[in-house]
Design a protein around this motif. Structure first.
Motif, PDB file in Angstrom:
ATOM      1  N   ARG A  18       0.835  -1.206   0.000  1.00  0.00           N
ATOM      2  CA  ARG A  18       0.000   0.000   0.000  1.00  0.00           C
ATOM      3  C   ARG A  18       0.865   1.250   0.000  1.00  0.00           C
ATOM      4  N   ARG A  19       1.943   1.248   0.796  1.00  0.00           N
ATOM      5  CA  ARG A  19       2.859   2.392   0.821  1.00  0.00           C
ATOM      6  C   ARG A  19       3.559   2.557  -0.523  1.00  0.00           C
ATOM      7  N   ARG A  20       3.980   1.463  -1.110  1.00  0.00           N
ATOM      8  CA  ARG A  20       4.639   1.507  -2.418  1.00  0.00           C
ATOM      9  C   ARG A  20       3.714   2.123  -3.451  1.00  0.00           C
ATOM     10  N   LEU A  23       3.367   5.855  -2.826  1.00  0.00           N
ATOM     11  CA  LEU A  23       4.567   6.582  -3.263  1.00  0.00           C
ATOM     12  C   LEU A  23       4.632   6.676  -4.779  1.00  0.00           C
ATOM     13  N   LYS A  73       4.483  10.886  -0.893  1.00  0.00           N
ATOM     14  CA  LYS A  73       3.821  10.622   0.375  1.00  0.00           C
ATOM     15  C   LYS A  73       3.202   9.234   0.352  1.00  0.00           C
ATOM     16  N   ALA A  74       3.171   8.616   1.518  1.00  0.00           N
ATOM     17  CA  ALA A  74       2.448   7.364   1.707  1.00  0.00           C
ATOM     18  C   ALA A  74       1.482   7.627   2.855  1.00  0.00           C
ATOM     19  N   PHE A  78       3.460  10.031   6.250  1.00  0.00           N
ATOM     20  CA  PHE A  78       4.801   9.611   5.833  1.00  0.00           C
ATOM     21  C   PHE A  78       5.190  10.348   4.559  1.00  0.00           C
ATOM     22  N   TRP A  91      13.406  10.603   5.232  1.00  0.00           N
ATOM     23  CA  TRP A  91      11.985  10.381   5.436  1.00  0.00           C
ATOM     24  C   TRP A  91      11.569  11.067   6.729  1.00  0.00           C
TER      25      TRP A  91
END
Length: 128
Positions: A18-20, A23, A73-74, A78, A91
């Motif tokens: 999900r973060r990937r 981003l 951003k994630a 973040f 980060w």
């Protein structure tokens, strides 16, 4: 039946994916002045919480003003900034009313971000 997410946390591999994706969606060229302003605001510069460690982030921005910086951003909490040419970055993480942190990216993290930048077609994403 609704389950309490605190009792059933999301698996780490799903969190990372999900973060990937976040981003990849938000990764863009960012202006050094914007990064500096956001970083200062993020950690309330001048509030007494500012220290020598924080100055290292400002030094990073100053050292890389002549080359493109990429940021993404994630989620709202973040944010990452890196220099493809310098193969370095940092980060920051902050949750409203909660935890926060900051640090410099490791080589593996930079490599992953360079791959995302290349996938997105950002100029200079190969670090050259």
């Amino acid at each position: 039946m609704n389950q309490d997410p605190a009792l059933h946390p999301e698996p780490e591999d799903q969190v990372m994916e999900r973060r990937r994706d976040a981003l990849l969606e938000t990764l863009a060229i960012v202006e050094p002045d914007e990064v500096e302003t956001r970083f200062r605001a993020f950690f309330g510069a001048g509030s007494g919480a500012w220290n020598g460690w924080d100055e290292r982030f400002l030094d990073f921005i100053a050292e890389h003003r002549g080359t493109p910086l990429l940021g993404g951003k994630a989620g709202a909490e973040f944010f990452v900034v890196f220099s493809p040419a310098g193969r370095a970055g940092f980060w920051v993480f902050a949750q409203p009313g909660g935890g926060h942190g900051k640090g410099f990216l490791g080589a593996r993290d930079v490599d992953k971000l360079l791959a995302l930048a290349a996938q997105k077609g950002l100029a200079g994403a190969d670090g050259r």
